[in-house]
Write a protein that holds these residues in place. Structure first.
Motif, PDB file in Angstrom:
ATOM      1  N   ALA A 121       1.092  -0.801   0.131  1.00 38.70           N
ATOM      2  CA  ALA A 121       0.167  -0.242   0.011  1.00 38.70           C
ATOM      3  C   ALA A 121       0.766   1.373   0.394  1.00 38.70           C
ATOM      4  O   ALA A 121       2.156   1.267   0.553  1.00 38.70           O
ATOM      5  N   LYS A 122       0.169   2.990  -0.323  1.00 39.12           N
ATOM      6  CA  LYS A 122       1.476   4.064  -0.710  1.00 39.12           C
ATOM      7  C   LYS A 122       1.089   4.366   0.273  1.00 39.12           C
ATOM      8  O   LYS A 122       0.059   3.818   1.509  1.00 39.12           O
ATOM      9  N   VAL A 123       1.903   4.968   1.350  1.00 45.40           N
ATOM     10  CA  VAL A 123       1.594   6.651   1.800  1.00 45.40           C
ATOM     11  C   VAL A 123       1.022   7.964   1.948  1.00 45.40           C
ATOM     12  O   VAL A 123       0.578   8.597   2.036  1.00 45.40           O
ATOM     13  N   ASP A 124       1.461   8.349   0.346  1.00 42.63           N
ATOM     14  CA  ASP A 124       1.310   8.973  -0.194  1.00 42.63           C
ATOM     15  C   ASP A 124       1.020   9.285  -1.493  1.00 42.63           C
ATOM     16  O   ASP A 124       1.170   8.125  -2.519  1.00 42.63           O
ATOM     17  N   MET A 204     -18.197   7.832  -6.586  1.00 41.62           N
ATOM     18  CA  MET A 204     -16.676   7.584  -6.139  1.00 41.62           C
ATOM     19  C   MET A 204     -16.195   8.171  -5.535  1.00 41.62           C
ATOM     20  O   MET A 204     -16.247   9.609  -5.728  1.00 41.62           O
ATOM     21  N   ASP A 205     -15.383   7.468  -4.657  1.00 37.07           N
ATOM     22  CA  ASP A 205     -14.084   9.183  -3.976  1.00 37.07           C
ATOM     23  C   ASP A 205     -13.426   9.272  -4.866  1.00 37.07           C
ATOM     24  O   ASP A 205     -13.050   8.888  -5.725  1.00 37.07           O
ATOM     25  N   ARG A 206     -13.026  10.635  -4.521  1.00 33.42           N
ATOM     26  CA  ARG A 206     -12.052  11.309  -5.275  1.00 33.42           C
ATOM     27  C   ARG A 206     -10.989  11.632  -5.507  1.00 33.42           C
ATOM     28  O   ARG A 206     -10.357  11.679  -5.856  1.00 33.42           O
ATOM     29  N   ARG A 207     -10.550  10.600  -4.387  1.00 35.57           N
ATOM     30  CA  ARG A 207      -8.859  10.604  -3.925  1.00 35.57           C
ATOM     31  C   ARG A 207      -8.795   9.748  -4.701  1.00 35.57           C
ATOM     32  O   ARG A 207      -7.154   9.239  -4.661  1.00 35.57           O
ATOM     33  N   LEU A 208      -9.557   8.370  -5.669  1.00 27.74           N
ATOM     34  CA  LEU A 208      -9.032   7.992  -6.569  1.00 27.74           C
ATOM     35  C   LEU A 208      -7.598   8.355  -7.862  1.00 27.74           C
ATOM     36  O   LEU A 208      -8.052   9.162  -8.011  1.00 27.74           O
ATOM     37  N   ARG A 209      -6.931   7.669  -7.580  1.00 26.56           N
ATOM     38  CA  ARG A 209      -5.533   7.776  -8.828  1.00 26.56           C
ATOM     39  C   ARG A 209      -5.325   6.934  -8.817  1.00 26.56           C
ATOM     40  O   ARG A 209      -4.598   5.957  -7.991  1.00 26.56           O
ATOM     41  N   VAL A 210      -5.572   6.235 -10.456  1.00 27.52           N
ATOM     42  CA  VAL A 210      -5.382   4.384 -10.371  1.00 27.52           C
ATOM     43  C   VAL A 210      -3.887   5.411 -12.021  1.00 27.52           C
ATOM     44  O   VAL A 210      -4.590   5.830 -12.987  1.00 27.52           O
ATOM     45  N   ASP A 284      -9.816  -1.570  -2.923  1.00 25.11           N
ATOM     46  CA  ASP A 284      -9.010  -1.630  -2.101  1.00 25.11           C
ATOM     47  C   ASP A 284      -7.444  -1.479  -2.921  1.00 25.11           C
ATOM     48  O   ASP A 284      -6.549  -1.316  -1.892  1.00 25.11           O
ATOM     49  N   LEU A 285      -7.765  -2.278  -3.827  1.00 16.61           N
ATOM     50  CA  LEU A 285      -6.304  -1.737  -4.941  1.00 16.61           C
ATOM     51  C   LEU A 285      -5.811  -0.943  -5.109  1.00 16.61           C
ATOM     52  O   LEU A 285      -5.774   0.252  -5.426  1.00 16.61           O
ATOM     53  N   ALA A 286      -7.636  -0.495  -6.198  1.00 11.31           N
ATOM     54  CA  ALA A 286      -7.723   1.289  -6.302  1.00 11.31           C
ATOM     55  C   ALA A 286      -7.185   2.250  -5.498  1.00 11.31           C
ATOM     56  O   ALA A 286      -6.616   3.305  -6.027  1.00 11.31           O
ATOM     57  N   PHE A 287      -7.690   2.215  -4.173  1.00 10.55           N
ATOM     58  CA  PHE A 287      -7.551   3.218  -3.599  1.00 10.55           C
ATOM     59  C   PHE A 287      -6.135   3.004  -3.194  1.00 10.55           C
ATOM     60  O   PHE A 287      -6.328   3.907  -2.442  1.00 10.55           O
TER      61      PHE A 287
END
Length: 355
Positions: A121-124, A204-210, A284-287
């Motif tokens: 998982a990422k931290v930022d 959708m959650d606006r925090r998505l970055r893929v 969970d992967l996407a976020f």
């Protein structure tokens, strides 16, 4: 160069075969559980039927790898999502068998299609390089199996035996002809492709970055790895990363911020009720997964993606809207009528037994 490719009929495999056969410089053996229709590829491609979930495939694997300069291992599975034992047998037993056969035949080079899904998982939102931990995300069977396959490769490399190993770690890979396959993986069978045009709001959650990348660009990177005998890991992604706003714009929908913590139990309930076939681990992967730093591929392979990520998504989405396909079992046409017949005969795709 003589090259054997497992999973040669899928999204990446189809693009890779186009690339390798188009140059006229390679002899290719394609391996798949179900072989493609006649005329699918260059007539010089040799096809071998192999089911990597079965121990009995070992002789066929060794025969297909004999005399090869490289093996490219792409084979993986996404459905049935309710039969994760099967998916893990394909991913882990299949990878083990490929490593064993390539080692036994003394193939010089093994290229393994890993994934962004192998990363922890990422931290930022800072892009990570290939030294980011590869422990996966525990709630995702896909992340767990991609990480476990990396541990198998670690053990092989520690043994000092041939083949040398390269690990490709792309973001989400897309192309138009994968449209039907993605519909089957992600959209309930009774929902027509046209329903993608009926979505007024995207919750959708606006925090998505893929990160996303085109299949042809992945194929180009793999070919450079072969030609340069490059080893180690390579991240592959195009800019800009997909966001909720960009996805909504492509869908012609209005983005509506809904936290992933709210979406997850709804998605889980729908999956457990067999109303849709995407398990919550994918959310969970996407976020959870990081963005990718592709500096190493650009520097050591001379790789530059030719298609930006937004265009990749729009092309893939157009393929889904049009139920685009190819002449393989993996990329076969998808229609509501065909899905209904299969559901009556075999049950829902998310729990369907493999033939």
């Amino acid at each position: 160069m003589r090259i054997s490719v497992t999973g040669a009929t899928g999204n990446v495999g189809s693009a890779l075969l186009r690339r390798l056969t188009g140059s006229g410089q390679h002899q290719v053996t394609g391996l798949a559980r179900r072989l493609p229709d006649a005329g699918y590829t260059d007539p010089d491609v040799t096809w071998v039927a192999v089911d990597l979930t079965r121990e009995s495939c070992a002789p066929a694997l060794r025969a297909a790898f004999a005399g090869a300069d490289a093996v490219i291992h792409l084979a993986w599975g996404f459905q049935p999502s309710h039969d994760q034992d099967y998916l893990e047998r394909l991913a882990l037993d299949g990878t083990r068998r490929v490593i064993e056969a390539a080692t036994a035949e003394q193939v010089p080079h093994l290229v393994h299609m890993s994934s962004i899904g192998a990363y922890s998982a990422k931290v930022d939102d800072e892009p990570v390089a290939e030294d980011w931990p590869t422990e996966g995300i525990a709630s995702s069977w896909y992340g767990r199996t991609k990480a476990a396959a990396e541990r198998m490769l670690d053990a092989h490399e520690a043994s000092g035996r041939s083949p040398v190993v390269t690990r490709m770690r792309p973001g989400i890979v897309g192309q138009r002809s994968a449209g039907s396959a993605l519909l089957r993986y992600g959209v309930p069978g009774l929902v027509p492709a046209a329903a993608l045009d009926w979505l007024p709001v995207l919750p959708m959650d606006r925090r998505l970055r893929v990160p996303m990348v085109h299949s042809d660009d992945v194929a180009a990177a793999v070919e450079q790895v072969l030609l340069r005998r490059a080893t180690g890991a390579f991240n592959l992604a195009a800019e800009p990363p997909l966001t909720t706003d960009r996805i909504a714009k492509a869908l012609g929908a209005r983005p509506l911020h809904v936290p992933s913590a709210v979406l997850r139990p709804l998605m889980s309930a729908a999956w457990h009720a067999r109303l849709q076939q995407v398990d919550p681990g994918w959310l969970d992967l996407a976020f959870g997964l990081p963005l990718l730093d592709t500096s190493r591929a650009r520097r050591e392979l001379g790789w530059v993606p030719t298609v930006d990520a937004q265009t990749v998504f729009e092309e893939t989405l157009a393929g889904m809207r049009g139920a685009a396909s190819d002449r393989t079992s993996v990329l076969r046409p998808r229609s509501v009528a065909a899905q209904l017949r299969a559901a009556v005969r075999q049950g829902p795709v998310s729990s369907r037994q493999q033939p």
